[in-house]
Design an enzyme around this catalytic site. Structure first.
Site, PDB file in Angstrom:
ATOM      1  N   GLY A 243      79.348  38.502  77.095  1.00  0.00           N
ATOM      2  CA  GLY A 243      78.882  37.355  76.818  1.00  0.00           C
ATOM      3  C   GLY A 243      80.121  36.246  76.941  1.00  0.00           C
ATOM      4  O   GLY A 243      81.292  36.228  76.548  1.00  0.00           O
ATOM      5  N   SER A 276      81.113  40.469  73.148  1.00  0.00           N
ATOM      6  CA  SER A 276      81.595  39.017  73.164  1.00  0.00           C
ATOM      7  C   SER A 276      82.865  38.974  74.205  1.00  0.00           C
ATOM      8  O   SER A 276      83.954  39.849  74.156  1.00  0.00           O
ATOM      9  CB  SER A 276      82.014  38.692  71.772  1.00  0.00           C
ATOM     10  OG  SER A 276      83.210  39.084  71.300  1.00  0.00           O
ATOM     11  N   ASP A 277      83.065  37.839  74.541  1.00  0.00           N
ATOM     12  CA  ASP A 277      84.596  37.340  75.078  1.00  0.00           C
ATOM     13  C   ASP A 277      85.265  37.191  73.918  1.00  0.00           C
ATOM     14  O   ASP A 277      84.707  37.317  72.860  1.00  0.00           O
ATOM     15  CB  ASP A 277      84.368  36.235  76.018  1.00  0.00           C
ATOM     16  CG  ASP A 277      85.661  36.234  76.967  1.00  0.00           C
ATOM     17  OD1 ASP A 277      86.560  36.757  76.572  1.00  0.00           O
ATOM     18  OD2 ASP A 277      85.514  35.459  77.881  1.00  0.00           O
ATOM     19  N   TRP A 278      86.765  37.273  74.042  1.00  0.00           N
ATOM     20  CA  TRP A 278      87.619  37.358  73.012  1.00  0.00           C
ATOM     21  C   TRP A 278      87.481  36.020  72.063  1.00  0.00           C
ATOM     22  O   TRP A 278      87.892  35.184  72.521  1.00  0.00           O
ATOM     23  CB  TRP A 278      89.075  37.949  73.258  1.00  0.00           C
ATOM     24  CG  TRP A 278      89.294  39.084  73.426  1.00  0.00           C
ATOM     25  CD1 TRP A 278      90.606  39.747  72.727  1.00  0.00           C
ATOM     26  CD2 TRP A 278      88.484  40.398  73.861  1.00  0.00           C
ATOM     27  NE1 TRP A 278      90.262  41.122  72.984  1.00  0.00           N
ATOM     28  CE2 TRP A 278      89.129  41.477  73.449  1.00  0.00           C
ATOM     29  CE3 TRP A 278      87.341  40.441  74.441  1.00  0.00           C
ATOM     30  CZ2 TRP A 278      88.875  42.795  74.075  1.00  0.00           C
ATOM     31  CZ3 TRP A 278      86.788  41.609  74.721  1.00  0.00           C
ATOM     32  CH2 TRP A 278      87.387  42.943  74.668  1.00  0.00           C
ATOM     33  N   ALA A 279      86.896  36.346  70.769  1.00  0.00           N
ATOM     34  CA  ALA A 279      86.923  35.006  69.855  1.00  0.00           C
ATOM     35  C   ALA A 279      85.890  34.211  70.320  1.00  0.00           C
ATOM     36  O   ALA A 279      86.086  32.967  70.120  1.00  0.00           O
ATOM     37  CB  ALA A 279      88.313  34.415  69.754  1.00  0.00           C
TER      38      ALA A 279
END
Length: 745
Positions: A243, A276-279
């Site tokens: 995402g 998810s993409d990071w954070a």
């Protein structure tokens, strides 16, 4: 991914290897192949075993699998034999190992890897077989490092030439994107590694990427921004999807019910996991309910993630049911069984940084270099009577495996252009090297780098007088000069878009001054995205485009310049004359602020230039050869087709020149009397073919009639408009050789 690479100087164990000639006889089959790649279906035969495992797990163990427990892994359950899910960054090759809880390198001595050409270069091969080779080779490297998932490929559209990740994304065309992405995914997953296709979706700028709300009309979304992702799921059978950071129609993409549930799972039948993409996560219950499976990130302790302690509390309070948790855990366990990280079965063996893999990187690089201009046959270089060659430019020695804010590769081998020439030129020819320009940044603005801004790295564009003089002297005293200009991965970088199309570091002035003293000057651009090279193109007799081109990039480039390889790369995007000719800029809809509206709609890239009759500097699909080709006898197998049929187009490609070479036949379609708004033409097929001098090949391209469909927003379905269509056969979007008219019933 939002991370800060620590700049490392990789140890270079330089190993020269024999010249790789462009052996058309042996490469013909591969380069002509357009096999329809299909991924392996997701196996559900372990579901009973998975359900039993879930029944034995505590709620804390289950939730431990839904979030990072290190920078690049999720939690396992040792007592039940459930391993961590181990991920690796790797658009250019497997990233070096980093510490479990911060971005510092782990300091290992065995985490070197092959550096592969960037996505733009891979797309420039226009060769599906090269994409499969890329995936398969990289998959073996991941297995050697005991990884389960590659955080790649990145297949977002090149909407603006200024995009910080244009070098990594593949193309401005959804058809080319999907035809390169699918074989890459298939090749990778054949090695028992999950592809994590990113960034889903509408993630087309770095500026404000953390929060920008992207507005795209439904037809444009379906026709331009989703096809590569849809093919990755339906044809490539990708095991995971990442995402994106941004919002889409008001809702963050890692908690976007429309994108993750309704389209990805319900419409496309995706059975894998969404990471998810990071954070990039902003909620607990909503993220899970709306389709996210795993939260990854870096800015805080792992137990403070939305899908960690907060999720345990949400289950205990009744806000999230345990059945919901079980659903996500089951998806993850399925994928661990799928890649044989669990359940027995012999898992694919790995190998890393081998001669075979360096050779894979070489093959891709040798096919992606684009010859843009070649007046009076200035190339290949004729060495008769040549005693000296000036090699000018910082890019002759610049290494790009590491750099910028995107994931790099720690590699033992990165052959620079200068080293490539030294490896390939006879020892009797003297190389006069001059750096020419300095790669310098304005320290006051250094903070812009990584701040998710459209200001990019701010460069110092004045030439150093001594360096300039040294370059002029080298050019004057040499029989031939080669300038290596363009960009690098510190300048083109994730986390910031470029400010403009200008060549940085004063290169324009350097090139003009060298050309003035040595008319036998060849200009080679090393870059991943378009630049304003109009003036340079006018002045020089030979212009070559190379990429961030992998461990063997310098050798491949030298082989092209010296004629051992006949260039066959084609541009995967349009090179504009000026930035305001590009659609996102012409419509004043980049970068937006809190919201960005894709005002150009379906007219992305060449669709805009062709429909609006704007002349590009170099068109989409363009690339010259050291030979010439003629197209003849272009025909379709029928004149009329039904909706469920496939159009078969054949064309005879004759090599009318003196050397063996490869040509890319491109098939575009048009409908002039359409009742809906359409682009002037759209790419719907291509095939690369190797043809010996004086010989002909018959190339066949198959186009399912359903590829001619547009998305009917009212009916919410794909519709093929009946009537006449023109099939245009050419070797770029602006060089159509033959036209065929057909009818769809």
């Amino acid at each position: 991914m939002k991370n800060k690479i620590l700049f490392l100087s990789a140890a270079l164990a330089f190993i020269a290897f024999a010249s790789c000639k462009n052996d058309v006889q042996s490469s013909g089959a591969a380069s002509a192949q357009t096999e329809e790649y299909q991924g392996k279906e997701i196996d559900t035969t372990h579901d009973a075993e998975i359900d039993k495992l879930i029944g034995q797990m505590t709620i804390e163990e289950k939730i431990g699998m839904l979030h990072g427990n290190s920078m690049f892994s999720t939690g396992g359950v040792k007592r039940l034999g459930i391993p961590e899910l181990k991920m690796a960054d790797g658009p250019l090759g497997v990233r070096e190992e980093i510490s479990r809880d911060n971005w510092a390198p782990a300091g290992l001595t065995n985490d070197f890897a092959t550096y592969y050409p960037a996505g733009g270069g891979l797309a420039a091969t226009w060769n599906t077989e090269m994409a499969h080779t890329f995936g398969s080779s990289l998959g073996e490297e991941l297995r050697a490092r005991d990884k389960d998932m590659l955080l790649s490929p990145a297949i977002n559209m090149v909407r603006t030439p200024l995009g910080g990740r244009t070098y990594e994304y593949m193309s401005e065309d959804p058809f080319l994107n999907k035809k390169i992405a699918v074989p890459l995914i298939v090749g990778l997953q054949e090695k028992d590694v999950m592809a994590c296709v990113k960034h889903f979706a509408a993630n087309n700028q770095e500026t404000n990427r953390d929060f920008v709300d992207v507005q795209i009309d439904e037809r444009t979304l379906r026709e331009i921004y989703l096809p590569a992702f849809e093919a990755a799921v339906k044809e490539g059978k990708s095991y995971s999807i990442m995402g994106a950071y941004n919002k889409f129609r008001g809702e963050y993409l890692c908690e976007n019910d429309y994108m993750l549930n309704k389209i990805l799972r319900d419409e496309w039948g995706f059975k894998g996991i969404v990471v998810s993409d990071w954070a990039a996560v902003h909620s607990t219950a909503k993220s899970l309910k709306n389709g996210l499976d795993i939260e990854m990130g870096t800015p805080k302790p792992f137990n403070e993630f939305f899908l960690a302690d907060k999720l345990i509390a949400a289950v205990k309070s009744g806000e999230v049911s345990e059945a919901e948790i079980n659903l996500h855990v089951k998806r993850i366990l399925r994928m661990l069984f799928q890649v044989k990280a669990m359940g027995g079965g012999e898992r694919a063996k790995g190998s890393i940084a081998t001669e075979a893999h360096y050779q894979d990187a070489y093959k891709i690089a040798a096919e992606d270099i684009v010859l843009l201009k070649n007046e009076n046959n200035a190339l290949p270089l004729k060495l008769d009577g040549v005693k000296s060659i000036a090699v000018i430019g910082n890019n002759a020695t610049k290494k790009n495996a590491l750099g910028g804010f995107g994931a790099g590769v720690k590699t033992k081998r990165e052959v620079t252009p200068l080293e490539g020439l030294k490896n390939r030129l006879p020892s009797s020819i003297k190389i006069n090297y001059a750096e020419g320009y300095l790669e310098r940044y304005d320290e006051k603005n250094k903070g812009n780098l990584g701040n998710i801004t459209s200001n990019g790295p701010v460069t110092i564009d004045q030439l150093d007088p001594a360096k300039l003089q040294e370059a002029i002297e080298a050019a004057k005293k040499s029989d031939v000069a080669i300038i290596f200009a363009g960009s690098n991965r510190d300048y083109e970088t994730e986390a910031s878009d470029r400010r403009n199309l200008n060549l940085p570091f004063g290169q324009e002035e350097l090139i003009q001054k060298v050309l003035a003293v040595n008319p036998r000057t060849i200009v080679v651009m090393v870059a991943g995205a378009p630049f304003d090279i109009d003036a340079v193109s006018k002045k020089t007799s030979a212009l070559v485009w190379s990429w961030f081109n992998g461990s063997e990039g310098g050798n491949a480039l030298a082989d092209v310049l010296l004629g051992k390889v006949n260039p066959s790369g084609k541009l995967p995007w349009t090179m504009p004359k000026k930035i305001m000719d590009s659609p996102a800029h012409a419509t004043n809809s980049f970068p937006g602020g809190k919201t960005v509206n894709y005002a150009e709609g379906i007219l992305v890239g060449y669709r805009w230039f062709d429909t609006k009759n704007i002349a590009p500097l170099y068109p989409f699909g363009f690339g010259l050869s050291y030979t010439t080709f003629a197209f003849d006898n272009a025909k379709a197998d029928k004149s009329e087709y039904a909706l469920n049929e496939t159009i078969t187009v054949s064309v005879e490609v004759k090599n009318t020149g003196k050397v063996d070479g490869k040509e890319v036949v491109q098939l575009y379609t048009s409908k002039t009397d359409s009742k809906i708004t359409r682009a002037a033409q759209e790419l719907k097929g291509f095939k690369k073919t190797a043809v010996k001098s004086g010989s002909s090949n018959t190339v066949t391209i198959k186009v399912p009639v359903k590829e001619l469909a547009y998305y009917d927003v009212t009916a919410k379905k794909w519709t093929v408009e009946p009537g006449k269509y023109i099939l245009k056969v050419g070797n770029s979007s602006r060089d159509i050789k033959k036209e065929i008219t057909i009818s769809i019933k």
